[in-house]
Motif scaffolding. Structure first.
Motif, PDB file in Angstrom:
ATOM      1  N   ARG A 189     -62.706  -8.803 -18.014  1.00  0.00           N
ATOM      2  CA  ARG A 189     -63.729  -8.521 -19.030  1.00  0.00           C
ATOM      3  C   ARG A 189     -63.108  -8.282 -20.397  1.00  0.00           C
ATOM      4  O   ARG A 189     -63.561  -8.825 -21.409  1.00  0.00           O
ATOM      5  CB  ARG A 189     -64.552  -7.289 -18.627  1.00  0.00           C
ATOM      6  CG  ARG A 189     -65.581  -7.548 -17.553  1.00  0.00           C
ATOM      7  CD  ARG A 189     -66.610  -6.431 -17.489  1.00  0.00           C
ATOM      8  NE  ARG A 189     -66.021  -5.124 -17.261  1.00  0.00           N
ATOM      9  CZ  ARG A 189     -66.164  -4.082 -18.078  1.00  0.00           C
ATOM     10  NH1 ARG A 189     -66.877  -4.192 -19.191  1.00  0.00           N
ATOM     11  NH2 ARG A 189     -65.604  -2.912 -17.790  1.00  0.00           N
ATOM     12  N   VAL A 190     -62.051  -7.469 -20.435  1.00  0.00           N
ATOM     13  CA  VAL A 190     -61.462  -7.149 -21.731  1.00  0.00           C
ATOM     14  C   VAL A 190     -60.767  -8.365 -22.329  1.00  0.00           C
ATOM     15  O   VAL A 190     -60.766  -8.555 -23.552  1.00  0.00           O
ATOM     16  CB  VAL A 190     -60.486  -5.951 -21.612  1.00  0.00           C
ATOM     17  CG1 VAL A 190     -59.173  -6.353 -20.956  1.00  0.00           C
ATOM     18  CG2 VAL A 190     -60.207  -5.347 -22.989  1.00  0.00           C
ATOM     19  N   LYS A 191     -60.205  -9.240 -21.487  1.00  0.00           N
ATOM     20  CA  LYS A 191     -59.570 -10.455 -22.006  1.00  0.00           C
ATOM     21  C   LYS A 191     -60.596 -11.379 -22.646  1.00  0.00           C
ATOM     22  O   LYS A 191     -60.300 -12.057 -23.631  1.00  0.00           O
ATOM     23  CB  LYS A 191     -58.809 -11.177 -20.881  1.00  0.00           C
ATOM     24  CG  LYS A 191     -57.484 -10.523 -20.524  1.00  0.00           C
ATOM     25  CD  LYS A 191     -56.670 -11.363 -19.565  1.00  0.00           C
ATOM     26  CE  LYS A 191     -57.199 -11.300 -18.159  1.00  0.00           C
ATOM     27  NZ  LYS A 191     -56.326 -12.030 -17.194  1.00  0.00           N
ATOM     28  N   ARG A 192     -61.804 -11.392 -22.100  1.00  0.00           N
ATOM     29  CA  ARG A 192     -62.866 -12.203 -22.712  1.00  0.00           C
ATOM     30  C   ARG A 192     -63.338 -11.597 -24.032  1.00  0.00           C
ATOM     31  O   ARG A 192     -63.645 -12.316 -24.979  1.00  0.00           O
ATOM     32  CB  ARG A 192     -64.052 -12.330 -21.753  1.00  0.00           C
ATOM     33  CG  ARG A 192     -63.803 -13.211 -20.544  1.00  0.00           C
ATOM     34  CD  ARG A 192     -65.109 -13.542 -19.840  1.00  0.00           C
ATOM     35  NE  ARG A 192     -65.763 -12.341 -19.332  1.00  0.00           N
ATOM     36  CZ  ARG A 192     -65.597 -11.862 -18.104  1.00  0.00           C
ATOM     37  NH1 ARG A 192     -64.785 -12.478 -17.261  1.00  0.00           N
ATOM     38  NH2 ARG A 192     -66.238 -10.773 -17.710  1.00  0.00           N
ATOM     39  N   ASP A 193     -63.388 -10.269 -24.083  1.00  0.00           N
ATOM     40  CA  ASP A 193     -63.950  -9.592 -25.250  1.00  0.00           C
ATOM     41  C   ASP A 193     -62.961  -9.451 -26.402  1.00  0.00           C
ATOM     42  O   ASP A 193     -63.357  -9.417 -27.565  1.00  0.00           O
ATOM     43  CB  ASP A 193     -64.457  -8.200 -24.865  1.00  0.00           C
ATOM     44  CG  ASP A 193     -65.632  -8.268 -23.902  1.00  0.00           C
ATOM     45  OD1 ASP A 193     -66.199  -9.364 -23.736  1.00  0.00           O
ATOM     46  OD2 ASP A 193     -65.972  -7.224 -23.308  1.00  0.00           O
ATOM     47  N   ILE A 194     -61.683  -9.331 -26.076  1.00  0.00           N
ATOM     48  CA  ILE A 194     -60.700  -9.036 -27.112  1.00  0.00           C
ATOM     49  C   ILE A 194     -60.410 -10.252 -27.990  1.00  0.00           C
ATOM     50  O   ILE A 194     -59.963 -10.131 -29.115  1.00  0.00           O
ATOM     51  CB  ILE A 194     -59.402  -8.503 -26.479  1.00  0.00           C
ATOM     52  CG1 ILE A 194     -58.541  -7.782 -27.527  1.00  0.00           C
ATOM     53  CG2 ILE A 194     -58.597  -9.639 -25.847  1.00  0.00           C
ATOM     54  CD1 ILE A 194     -57.356  -7.053 -26.954  1.00  0.00           C
ATOM     55  N   GLY A 233     -48.394   1.455 -22.480  1.00  0.00           N
ATOM     56  CA  GLY A 233     -47.371   1.081 -23.450  1.00  0.00           C
ATOM     57  C   GLY A 233     -47.927   0.126 -24.486  1.00  0.00           C
ATOM     58  O   GLY A 233     -49.031  -0.397 -24.341  1.00  0.00           O
ATOM     59  N   TYR A 234     -47.162  -0.074 -25.548  1.00  0.00           N
ATOM     60  CA  TYR A 234     -47.558  -1.048 -26.567  1.00  0.00           C
ATOM     61  C   TYR A 234     -46.312  -1.543 -27.295  1.00  0.00           C
ATOM     62  O   TYR A 234     -45.251  -0.907 -27.273  1.00  0.00           O
ATOM     63  CB  TYR A 234     -48.557  -0.453 -27.563  1.00  0.00           C
ATOM     64  CG  TYR A 234     -47.958   0.521 -28.553  1.00  0.00           C
ATOM     65  CD1 TYR A 234     -47.600   0.118 -29.838  1.00  0.00           C
ATOM     66  CD2 TYR A 234     -47.742   1.848 -28.207  1.00  0.00           C
ATOM     67  CE1 TYR A 234     -47.047   1.009 -30.745  1.00  0.00           C
ATOM     68  CE2 TYR A 234     -47.193   2.744 -29.097  1.00  0.00           C
ATOM     69  CZ  TYR A 234     -46.841   2.325 -30.368  1.00  0.00           C
ATOM     70  OH  TYR A 234     -46.283   3.209 -31.256  1.00  0.00           O
ATOM     71  N   LEU A 275     -52.267  -7.251 -23.262  1.00  0.00           N
ATOM     72  CA  LEU A 275     -53.353  -7.716 -24.123  1.00  0.00           C
ATOM     73  C   LEU A 275     -52.831  -7.788 -25.550  1.00  0.00           C
ATOM     74  O   LEU A 275     -52.175  -6.856 -26.017  1.00  0.00           O
ATOM     75  CB  LEU A 275     -54.545  -6.752 -24.073  1.00  0.00           C
ATOM     76  CG  LEU A 275     -55.166  -6.447 -22.711  1.00  0.00           C
ATOM     77  CD1 LEU A 275     -56.150  -5.292 -22.846  1.00  0.00           C
ATOM     78  CD2 LEU A 275     -55.859  -7.678 -22.145  1.00  0.00           C
ATOM     79  N   VAL A 276     -53.125  -8.875 -26.241  1.00  0.00           N
ATOM     80  CA  VAL A 276     -52.703  -9.026 -27.633  1.00  0.00           C
ATOM     81  C   VAL A 276     -53.903  -8.794 -28.545  1.00  0.00           C
ATOM     82  O   VAL A 276     -54.944  -9.442 -28.392  1.00  0.00           O
ATOM     83  CB  VAL A 276     -52.106 -10.426 -27.889  1.00  0.00           C
ATOM     84  CG1 VAL A 276     -51.700 -10.558 -29.357  1.00  0.00           C
ATOM     85  CG2 VAL A 276     -50.906 -10.670 -26.984  1.00  0.00           C
ATOM     86  N   ILE A 332     -49.864  -2.794 -23.134  1.00  0.00           N
ATOM     87  CA  ILE A 332     -49.610  -2.859 -21.702  1.00  0.00           C
ATOM     88  C   ILE A 332     -50.612  -1.925 -21.041  1.00  0.00           C
ATOM     89  O   ILE A 332     -50.602  -0.718 -21.299  1.00  0.00           O
ATOM     90  CB  ILE A 332     -48.174  -2.419 -21.345  1.00  0.00           C
ATOM     91  CG1 ILE A 332     -47.149  -3.127 -22.243  1.00  0.00           C
ATOM     92  CG2 ILE A 332     -47.901  -2.686 -19.868  1.00  0.00           C
ATOM     93  CD1 ILE A 332     -47.146  -4.625 -22.122  1.00  0.00           C
ATOM     94  N   VAL A 333     -51.502  -2.494 -20.224  1.00  0.00           N
ATOM     95  CA  VAL A 333     -52.583  -1.699 -19.640  1.00  0.00           C
ATOM     96  C   VAL A 333     -52.599  -1.859 -18.122  1.00  0.00           C
ATOM     97  O   VAL A 333     -52.116  -2.853 -17.581  1.00  0.00           O
ATOM     98  CB  VAL A 333     -53.956  -2.106 -20.218  1.00  0.00           C
ATOM     99  CG1 VAL A 333     -54.005  -1.866 -21.714  1.00  0.00           C
ATOM    100  CG2 VAL A 333     -54.276  -3.561 -19.906  1.00  0.00           C
TER     101      VAL A 333
END
Length: 233
Positions: free
Chosen positions: A228-233, A193-194, A165-166, A218-219
Motif C-alpha cells: 500500500r505504501v509503495k503505491r501511495d508514496i 533506519g534512513y 522506500l524512497v 528502511i521500514v
C-alpha cells in the motif's frame, strides 16, 4: 507462455532453478513480485510450473534470445544464480547490454570474480558460501536474533518483511517529519533506519527527522501494508 511474458513489465527474471534459485523464487513470489524463470532442465521447469505463480522458460540463459524472450528490456531486475561463474559473467554482461537500467544481482563461487562481475554491470554480487558462513557463525553468536529473522521470513502465518522506500519530490511524505508521515498510524510500519543521499545509513531515527526528497527509509511491516505504501508514496 511466451505471449503472456510479452505483456509483462517491471518483473524479475531468475536465471537458474536449482536449490538456490527455488528459494529466491519463493521469496520473490511471497513478496508479490512477478517472476520469470529461465532454466535448461525441463524437469525443473515442469516442477516450477506445477507449483504455480510464476512464468517459466525452458532454455539457456547465456542465449541472448532467451533473455529477450523473458522480457529483459522491460524487466525491473534479474537474479543470476547459475552453477558456473563463467556463465554468470556472460549473462551479467548480456543483461546490462540489453537493459541499461535493470538491477542485476549476480552470484559467484570464486571470490576473485567479484570485481569482474561489478565491472560487467552487476549492481550487487552475492557469495552463497560467504552468506552461509555468516549464518552459521550467527547461529552460535546470536541465536535468538537468527530465530527472529527466520520466523519473519519463513512463518506461514506471518508476512513481516523489512523493505526500503524512497521519498520522491512528489511524495505526500516529502518535507514532513517521520512522526507526521503516516507510516506508523496509516500503514502500521516501523521505521528502523534512513539514508540521505551521499550519507551513511542512520538507525533508529528521531521521529522529528525531516523526510527530504531523496531520503531512503528502511521500514518493517506486513507485506500488504508495504504494498500500500509503495503505491501511495
Amino acid at each position: 507462455m511466451n505471449k503472456a511474458i510479452a505483456t509483462l513489465e517491471e518483473h524479475c527474471i531468475v536465471c537458474g532453478g536449482g536449490e538456490t534459485g527455488r528459494h529466491i523464487i519463493s521469496e520473490l513470489l511471497r513478496s508479490n513480485y512477478t517472476v520469470v524463470l529461465i532454466e535448461q532442465d525441463v524437469k525443473i521447469t515442469d516442477q516450477c510450473r506445477m507449483a504455480g505463480g510464476l512464468y517459466c522458460l525452458t532454455g539457456d540463459a547465456t542465449d541472448d534470445k532467451c533473455l529477450v524472450a523473458a522480457g529483459i528490456e522491460r524487466a525491473a531486475g534479474i537474479i543470476i544464480s547459475l552453477p558456473s561463474d563463467k556463465d554468470t559473467l556472460y549473462v551479467t554482461i548480456a543483461a546490462r547490454m540489453l537493459n541499461k537500467q535493470i538491477r542485476i544481482i549476480s552470484s559467484m563461487v570464486d571470490p576473485k570474480l567479484e570485481p569482474k562481475l561489478k565491472k560487467a554491470g552487476a549492481d550487487r554480487v552475492v557469495s552463497p558460501n560467504f552468506i552461509g558462513a555468516l549464518r552459521m557463525a550467527s547461529e552460535m553468536i546470536r541465536p535468538t536474533v537468527v530465530e527472529f529473522l527466520d520466523t519473519m521470513l519463513r512463518s506461514k502465518q506471518g508476512n513481516l518483511r523489512i523493505h526500503h522506500l524512497v521519498v520522491t519530490a512528489n511524495s505526500p511524505m516529502a518535507d514532513k517529519r517521520i512522526s507526521e508521515s503516516g507510516l506508523k498510524d496509516r500503514y502500521s510500519l516501523l521505521v528502523i533506519g534512513y539514508k540521505k543521499p551521499a550519507e551513511e545509513i542512520e538507525f533508529n531515527p528521531n521521529p522529528s527527522e525531516i523526510l527530504s526528497p531523496g531520503t531512503t527509509l528502511i521500514v518493517m511491516g506486513e507485506i500488504p501494508d508495504l504494498d500500500r505504501v509503495k503505491r501511495d508514496i
